[in-house]
Design a protein around this motif. Structure first.
Motif, PDB file in Angstrom:
ATOM      1  N   ALA A 378       0.839  -1.200   0.000  1.00  0.00           N
ATOM      2  CA  ALA A 378       0.000   0.000   0.000  1.00  0.00           C
ATOM      3  C   ALA A 378       0.868   1.241   0.000  1.00  0.00           C
ATOM      4  O   ALA A 378       2.068   1.183   0.231  1.00  0.00           O
ATOM      5  CB  ALA A 378      -0.923   0.011   1.222  1.00  0.00           C
ATOM      6  N   GLY A 379       0.214   2.394  -0.235  1.00  0.00           N
ATOM      7  CA  GLY A 379       0.902   3.663  -0.132  1.00  0.00           C
ATOM      8  C   GLY A 379       1.936   3.871  -1.224  1.00  0.00           C
ATOM      9  O   GLY A 379       1.874   3.284  -2.306  1.00  0.00           O
ATOM     10  N   PRO A 380       2.934   4.722  -0.956  1.00  0.00           N
ATOM     11  CA  PRO A 380       3.959   4.999  -1.961  1.00  0.00           C
ATOM     12  C   PRO A 380       4.670   3.750  -2.463  1.00  0.00           C
ATOM     13  O   PRO A 380       5.098   3.698  -3.615  1.00  0.00           O
ATOM     14  CB  PRO A 380       4.930   5.932  -1.218  1.00  0.00           C
ATOM     15  CG  PRO A 380       4.093   6.602  -0.181  1.00  0.00           C
ATOM     16  CD  PRO A 380       3.099   5.564   0.249  1.00  0.00           C
ATOM     17  N   SER A 381       4.791   2.728  -1.596  1.00  0.00           N
ATOM     18  CA  SER A 381       5.469   1.502  -2.018  1.00  0.00           C
ATOM     19  C   SER A 381       4.747   0.826  -3.178  1.00  0.00           C
ATOM     20  O   SER A 381       5.378   0.203  -4.030  1.00  0.00           O
ATOM     21  CB  SER A 381       5.583   0.521  -0.843  1.00  0.00           C
ATOM     22  OG  SER A 381       6.401   1.051   0.173  1.00  0.00           O
ATOM     23  N   LEU A 382       3.411   0.932  -3.220  1.00  0.00           N
ATOM     24  CA  LEU A 382       2.659   0.326  -4.308  1.00  0.00           C
ATOM     25  C   LEU A 382       2.973   1.031  -5.627  1.00  0.00           C
ATOM     26  O   LEU A 382       3.233   0.393  -6.643  1.00  0.00           O
ATOM     27  CB  LEU A 382       1.156   0.392  -4.024  1.00  0.00           C
ATOM     28  CG  LEU A 382       0.241  -0.109  -5.156  1.00  0.00           C
ATOM     29  CD1 LEU A 382       0.490  -1.580  -5.433  1.00  0.00           C
ATOM     30  CD2 LEU A 382      -1.221   0.129  -4.809  1.00  0.00           C
ATOM     31  N   ALA A 383       2.966   2.365  -5.609  1.00  0.00           N
ATOM     32  CA  ALA A 383       3.177   3.109  -6.848  1.00  0.00           C
ATOM     33  C   ALA A 383       4.631   3.119  -7.274  1.00  0.00           C
ATOM     34  O   ALA A 383       4.940   2.930  -8.458  1.00  0.00           O
ATOM     35  CB  ALA A 383       2.678   4.550  -6.671  1.00  0.00           C
TER      36      ALA A 383
END
Length: 634
Positions: A378-383
């Motif tokens: 989730a979060g920035p790690s996903l993008a």
């Protein structure tokens, strides 16, 4: 002048103006048409969380079974609060602070608290777009720089996509990586406990995508210093602020035009990514993982907490944004119908984004021969890590990478400039004589942009990700938002009066909202928020940011950020008590009351609070009020 005219009983009349504008003071603007309002609301509620938070929460909380608590929380908490805030702004014609001042002077601090949180968001949220701009510019390079290990920032232990395909047996959860004992691991890696605990953590930390994120974009250091600003990220941040400024510097005249593009174009990009995602091998596995319900999760209280907070975050509740957007509506706009439509659109978009995200994650899991749970995040790690890896595996990787990060930028920049617009609206409404003059609006927005940019520079340093995490986890956290939601419903339902507020809504739109909304404001919504506050136990003390454990100083700083908006509420109660103790709960006489003699709150046909009447006015004030009404043609 008849009694009916004086009370403003005719539905659809705009009601008296706030007063005769002073010479040189511009009147308060309105949306040019209804579509501008709807698109602004859409752009605010359809943001990055739709792409990287909702799908992950579904994965975390039993797949599609998460829809059940999400829908229930939306019905009994999200929609009532969304409608309450929007109708409040439309009824008062004021921004997020002065709307509460006019409804109930002693609770002006509720509006101030929301603006403090919006200020936090304006400082740290736009940093995401600096990162996205950086990735977008890097996406024009072939091969994508995060897909290889032959860059200056890579370590000897880096592994890229080619090494995964060449040695697939090493990338299983039970693989033997004992040969790494003969490899020299960089010194700073030992500072991260997650690396020492197992080979799989080492595998994640040394992927080319992760090294690009940590060593090239964030460029974290051992001491996480905030002294050295990264000039390239700072320029990306400046670019984001320049775009934001020119979208709103003229107020809703420019905001209303910008949203025609920023609120609609991301849907086209999301649809293109969805079509590409579902056509990939392994997409079905990802979609099955996303949609398969795990009913054992439904009894877990965490799933209900996650659902409630996702509703609050995704609908931009308790930030003063919705009252500001609603305040630019015409008095008789049907905001009731609009709010229901926007909430339904938000839910539908979140589900659709889940299809796009998990189809790509399913493809990546098959390519790496890993379970979906190993690649979902989730979060920035996903993008910036998971999706960056998946995009690099596609044919024409540069094209899809440009498309994806362009979507991230447009999704987020819409959220950003609407929040800045709402902060500028709140400040302007607090000081109309000084700021509602030619040229003052542009200057105010410029000051907000420059101040937030200067604060944001600390977030694009070696230790910027630590500050980013602290502001996100504390300043804009669940606790202050839940407190604000609790106070909003209590003030409207029990202090101002739920029946009086329903009368105001009926006067605006021509009919009363469904009765269940009244009981949500009175009992259900505050009960949900209160219980969630009691059972919510955040684990702030265990925050680990890329190996850097946030210590006592960081926790103290974050706690102060969290307490500032909370302290606004009792502080302004005390200020009102000292300044005007006789009219602490009396609404402004400028507010139009169609039924001033009706009880403000009744339950089961029993009067709980009688009619409050208008505040005492001097003879001169009453004469001025009559002149204002005659001037406005009422």
């Amino acid at each position: 002048m008849t009694e009916e005219t004086a009370t403003g009983a005719h539905h659809g009349d705009p009601g008296p103006d706030k007063g005769i504008p002073e010479e040189g003071v511009q009147p308060r603007a309105k949306w040019a048409n209804k579509m501008e309002f709807l698109l602004s609301m859409t752009g605010q509620v359809i943001g990055l969380g739709t792409v990287w938070r909702f799908p992950y929460l579904c994965y975390k909380n039993g797949g599609s079974v998460f829809f059940v608590p999400y829908v229930l929380c939306s019905l009994f908490c999200g929609v009532p609060l969304f409608f309450l805030e929007t109708a409040l702004g439309q009824y008062t014609g004021e921004g997020g602070v002065t709307a509460w001042r006019k409804i109930c002077p002693m609770f002006e601090g509720v509006g101030i608290a929301g603006q403090v949180i919006v200020t936090y968001l304006n400082i740290y949220y736009i940093v995401i777009f600096a990162w996205a701009f950086f990735y977008l510019f890097q996406s024009f390079k072939n091969p994508l720089p995060w897909s290889t290990c032959d860059n200056a920032w890579n370590t000897d232990s880096c592994h890229g996509r080619l090494s995964i395909f060449a040695n697939p047996h090493l990338f299983q959860p039970d693989a033997n990586w004992s040969f790494l004992n003969n490899i020299t691991i960089p010194t700073d890696y030992y500072d991260n406990p997650s690396i020492i605990n197992g080979n799989h953590s080492l595998l994640e930390e040394t992927s080319s995508e992760n090294e690009f994120w940590i060593r090239r974009v964030l460029r974290v250091s051992d001491n996480m210093s905030v002294a050295n600003v990264h000039w390239d990220l700072a320029l990306c941040l400046l670019l984001a602020w320049v775009i934001c400024y020119f979208c709103i510097f003229k107020g809703i005249k420019t905001t209303g035009k910008a949203v025609y593009f920023t609120a609609t174009f991301p849907y086209l990009l999301l649809f293109i990514l969805f079509i590409r995602g579902v056509s990939l091998p392994g997409a079905g596995d990802g979609l099955a993982y996303y949609l398969t319900p795990d009913f054992s999760k439904i009894a877990d209280p965490n799933i209900w907490t996650d659902a409630l907070m996702e509703v609050i975050f995704s609908l931009a509740l308790c930030q003063g944004v919705l009252p500001a957007l609603g305040s630019y509506n015409k008095y008789n706009n049907n905001c009731y119908r609009d709010c229901i439509a926007i909430c339904c659109l938000n839910f539908a978009t979140s589900i659709f984004a889940g299809f796009a995200v998990f189809s790509v994650l399913g493809f990546m899991a098959r390519q790496l021969d890993l379970p979906i749970g190993e690649v979902a995040t989730a979060g920035p790690s996903l993008a910036f890590i998971a999706f960056a890896k998946a995009l690099s595996m596609l044919p024409g990787a540069c094209f899809w990478s440009v498309l994806f990060f362009l979507m991230i930028l447009i999704l987020g920049i819409d959220n950003q400039f609407v929040r800045v617009e709402c902060l500028a609206t709140a400040i302007t409404d607090m000081f109309p004589r000084q700021l509602r003059r030619p040229g003052r609006r542009e200057l105010l927005v410029l000051v907000i942009a420059v101040v937030c940019f200067l604060f944001g520079l600390s977030l694009v340093t070696e230790g910027g990700i630590v500050l980013f995490t602290l502001i996100a986890n504390y300043g804009g956290s669940e606790i202050p938002l839940l407190f604000i939601a609790l106070f909003e419903t209590v003030v409207i339902a029990w202090v101002y009066g739920a029946d009086r507020f329903c009368d105001n809504i009926e006067d605006m739109i021509g009919y009363r909202p469904i009765p269940v909304l009244k009981y949500c404001w009175l009992f259900i919504t505050p009960l949900i928020c209160g219980v969630t506050l009691l059972v919510f136990t955040p684990h702030y003390s265990s925050i680990n940011v890329h190996g850097y454990v946030i210590g006592v100083g960081g926790v103290a700083f974050g706690s102060i950020l969290m307490l500032i908006p909370l302290m606004c509420i009792p502080l302004f109660i005390l200020i009102t008590l000292c300044k005007n103790p006789d009219n602490m709960t009396t609404p402004s006489g400028d507010l139009r009351q169609a039924r001033p003699h009706k009880p403000v709150l009744s339950l089961c046909k029993r009067v709980i609070f009688k009619a409050q009447g208008q505040p005492n006015r001097t003879r001169a004030e009453r004469a001025e009020k009559v002149m204002m009404e005659e001037h406005s043609g009422v």
